[in-house]
Design a protein around this motif. Sequence first.
Motif, mmCIF file in Angstrom:
data_model
loop_
_atom_site.group_PDB
_atom_site.id
_atom_site.type_symbol
_atom_site.label_atom_id
_atom_site.label_comp_id
_atom_site.label_asym_id
_atom_site.label_seq_id
_atom_site.Cartn_x
_atom_site.Cartn_y
_atom_site.Cartn_z
ATOM 1 N N GLU A 227 0.797 -1.099 -0.003
ATOM 2 C CA GLU A 227 -0.029 0.037 -0.012
ATOM 3 C C GLU A 227 0.949 1.209 0.034
ATOM 4 O OE1 GLU A 227 -4.204 1.415 2.083
ATOM 5 O OE2 GLU A 227 -2.796 0.273 3.283
ATOM 6 N N PHE A 228 0.574 1.919 -0.750
ATOM 7 C CA PHE A 228 1.199 3.370 -1.022
ATOM 8 C C PHE A 228 0.337 4.698 -0.572
ATOM 9 C CE2 PHE A 228 2.677 0.435 -4.120
ATOM 10 C CZ PHE A 228 3.925 0.535 -4.376
ATOM 11 N N PHE A 229 0.969 5.265 0.510
ATOM 12 C CA PHE A 229 0.356 6.436 1.072
ATOM 13 C C PHE A 229 0.875 7.632 0.489
ATOM 14 C CE2 PHE A 229 -0.122 3.055 3.775
ATOM 15 C CZ PHE A 229 -1.268 2.915 4.740
ATOM 16 N N VAL A 230 -0.057 8.656 -0.178
ATOM 17 C CA VAL A 230 0.284 10.023 -1.001
ATOM 18 C C VAL A 230 -0.112 10.887 -0.099
ATOM 19 C CG1 VAL A 230 0.608 10.999 -2.933
ATOM 20 C CG2 VAL A 230 0.929 8.548 -3.054
ATOM 21 N N ASP A 231 0.179 11.751 0.728
ATOM 22 C CA ASP A 231 -0.381 12.902 1.139
ATOM 23 C C ASP A 231 0.045 14.083 0.578
ATOM 24 O OD1 ASP A 231 -0.827 15.139 2.886
ATOM 25 O OD2 ASP A 231 0.413 14.453 4.464
ATOM 26 N N THR A 232 -0.671 14.327 -0.515
ATOM 27 C CA THR A 232 -0.501 15.565 -1.553
ATOM 28 C C THR A 232 -0.240 16.634 -0.848
ATOM 29 O OG1 THR A 232 -2.867 15.766 -1.746
ATOM 30 C CG2 THR A 232 -1.872 14.448 -3.134
ATOM 31 N N ASP A 233 -0.799 17.054 0.205
ATOM 32 C CA ASP A 233 -0.568 18.459 0.885
ATOM 33 C C ASP A 233 1.004 18.523 1.298
ATOM 34 O OD1 ASP A 233 -3.035 19.456 0.376
ATOM 35 O OD2 ASP A 233 -3.704 18.754 2.575
ATOM 36 N N THR A 234 1.348 17.338 2.074
ATOM 37 C CA THR A 234 2.782 17.557 2.222
ATOM 38 C C THR A 234 3.802 17.367 1.103
ATOM 39 O OG1 THR A 234 2.026 16.388 4.668
ATOM 40 C CG2 THR A 234 4.413 16.173 3.742
ATOM 41 N N LEU A 235 3.359 16.666 0.456
ATOM 42 C CA LEU A 235 4.388 16.582 -1.099
ATOM 43 C C LEU A 235 4.483 17.838 -1.727
ATOM 44 C CD1 LEU A 235 3.180 13.188 -2.761
ATOM 45 C CD2 LEU A 235 5.355 13.601 -2.322
ATOM 46 N N THR A 236 3.427 18.549 -1.571
ATOM 47 C CA THR A 236 3.199 20.125 -2.337
ATOM 48 C C THR A 236 4.375 20.955 -1.324
ATOM 49 O OG1 THR A 236 0.996 19.648 -3.351
ATOM 50 C CG2 THR A 236 2.088 21.878 -3.052
ATOM 51 N N ALA A 237 4.311 20.953 -0.122
ATOM 52 C CA ALA A 237 5.034 21.763 0.819
ATOM 53 C C ALA A 237 6.515 21.489 0.913
ATOM 54 C CB ALA A 237 4.302 21.858 2.125
ATOM 55 N N GLU A 238 6.675 19.875 0.975
ATOM 56 C CA GLU A 238 8.318 19.453 1.314
ATOM 57 C C GLU A 238 8.755 18.572 0.374
ATOM 58 O OE1 GLU A 238 8.208 18.057 5.465
ATOM 59 O OE2 GLU A 238 6.431 18.743 5.861
ATOM 60 N N SER A 239 7.884 18.271 -0.750
ATOM 61 C CA SER A 239 8.605 17.428 -1.817
ATOM 62 C C SER A 239 8.104 17.975 -3.279
ATOM 63 C CB SER A 239 8.150 15.857 -1.584
ATOM 64 O OG SER A 239 8.713 15.511 -0.372
ATOM 65 N N ALA A 240 8.075 19.232 -3.504
ATOM 66 C CA ALA A 240 7.600 20.041 -4.395
ATOM 67 C C ALA A 240 8.819 19.556 -5.552
ATOM 68 C CB ALA A 240 7.829 21.306 -4.369
ATOM 69 N N TRP A 241 10.225 19.291 -5.179
ATOM 70 C CA TRP A 241 11.362 19.084 -6.196
ATOM 71 C C TRP A 241 10.708 17.790 -7.056
ATOM 72 C CZ3 TRP A 241 13.308 14.254 -5.839
ATOM 73 C CH2 TRP A 241 13.329 13.548 -4.597
ATOM 74 N N ILE A 242 10.007 16.732 -6.543
ATOM 75 C CA ILE A 242 9.516 15.771 -7.321
ATOM 76 C C ILE A 242 8.869 15.846 -8.598
ATOM 77 C CG2 ILE A 242 8.132 13.815 -7.328
ATOM 78 C CD1 ILE A 242 8.809 13.301 -4.500
ATOM 79 N N GLN A 243 7.954 17.020 -8.278
ATOM 80 C CA GLN A 243 7.215 17.540 -9.582
ATOM 81 C C GLN A 243 8.235 18.109 -10.598
ATOM 82 O OE1 GLN A 243 3.482 19.419 -9.016
ATOM 83 N NE2 GLN A 243 3.321 19.997 -11.265
ATOM 84 N N LYS A 244 9.042 19.187 -9.771
ATOM 85 C CA LYS A 244 9.895 19.692 -10.699
ATOM 86 C C LYS A 244 10.975 19.004 -11.486
ATOM 87 C CE LYS A 244 13.237 23.692 -10.298
ATOM 88 N NZ LYS A 244 13.763 24.625 -9.401
ATOM 89 N N GLU A 245 11.568 18.050 -10.727
ATOM 90 C CA GLU A 245 12.745 17.241 -11.441
ATOM 91 C C GLU A 245 12.101 16.213 -12.051
ATOM 92 O OE1 GLU A 245 15.789 17.891 -11.131
ATOM 93 O OE2 GLU A 245 15.428 19.765 -9.820
ATOM 94 N N PHE A 246 11.055 15.394 -11.838
ATOM 95 C CA PHE A 246 10.598 14.318 -12.590
ATOM 96 C C PHE A 246 9.192 14.529 -13.313
ATOM 97 C CE2 PHE A 246 13.314 12.986 -8.833
ATOM 98 C CZ PHE A 246 14.012 11.978 -9.609
ATOM 99 N N GLY A 247 8.570 15.724 -13.188
ATOM 100 C CA GLY A 247 7.338 15.923 -13.788
ATOM 101 C C GLY A 247 6.282 15.034 -13.216
ATOM 102 N N ILE A 248 6.299 14.512 -11.979
ATOM 103 C CA ILE A 248 5.466 13.727 -11.373
ATOM 104 C C ILE A 248 4.087 14.675 -10.768
ATOM 105 C CG2 ILE A 248 4.607 12.043 -9.962
ATOM 106 C CD1 ILE A 248 7.304 10.892 -10.388
ATOM 107 N N ASP A 249 3.176 14.610 -11.182
ATOM 108 C CA ASP A 249 1.960 15.535 -10.754
ATOM 109 C C ASP A 249 1.000 14.601 -10.044
ATOM 110 O OD1 ASP A 249 -0.167 17.348 -10.193
ATOM 111 O OD2 ASP A 249 0.034 18.469 -11.745
#
Length: 341
Positions: free
Chosen positions: A124-146
Amino acid sequence: MKIDDIIRKCIEIPGISIKRSDFSAELLMKAKEGKGAMTFFPLFPGLTIAYIFVNSPTWAAPNFCEDSSIEKGPLLLNYCVTGRCEIILNNENFVYVKDGEISLTERFAQKQYVYPRRIYEGMEFFVDTDTLTAESAWIQKEFGIDFHKIIELFCPNGNTYISTVAPEVEEILTKLWGLLDIAPPFSIFQMKVYVLALFSLLQSLNDIPPSQACTFFTETQVEIAKRVEKIITSDLRQHHPAWELAAQFSVSETSLKNYFRGVFGQNISIYLREMRMKKAADLLTTTKLSVATIAEKVGYMNQSKFASVFKKQFDMSPLEYRRHKTLDLQKNYRIREYPNI
């Protein structure tokens, strides 16, 4: 909803404890009916993977329903490796996930998870989008994962997605499953790589397999299936035609068969045959009843027909099975009583 909040809620449940290490947190469930383990590996702020092993008919779910303002939780991606899981979501939908299927939802389970086969293994994968946006924004920037785009693709309007996993997605999930046998910290690095690859692939799939609408059932339909199972297994000598059972519950024969297959993962006839053979095997092992008597007790008046079905199930005749089990018991007794011989 953060993963720490979910874990904190879980350990409030009687029978569930936690064991922490440098790289993971393991929830341990021990109850009268069975046991289970769920091991969480935080990979990035806002993204956690959990490996699940259950040998129990149920696992209690944390209670988020007491806060009526919470309609959605984190994005949850489940991959069933072995077994079958029944969940009633907080929007009252019953959901069933079986071997080789994935599910994506922002809904959370009510009351408990149910495992009709008692055995369940998966991730099971848990994806907290609010925390990702605030603290792991580089994932979208570097890998294009939205991740918001992934939610729109698979869970529009709060829907739950369930489907047989696409081959290219299954390849990544299989590699992730194998990483549990590798000791951290090296396995953690590989988990991160494959998880990023997984969500990147999900976002870019050209042909998303349609969600299996037949996987969703109402509470009444689930109850009918479970009552039918009790009727057909309470006395294995009896034979209940599907049309007769359907009439008893005022539904069509086709609908009844669909409900049963949806809940138990097998047609009524196959499920009942396996129950009969399982009971016969137990009687052959634990009693001295004749094969003819055992055949009758599990619903076969024709001993030859019974022997043919039994051999197809266990790859040996009833008498061969009894001799084989007797020899095993004798061998185990000698080992236990005379360990040094």
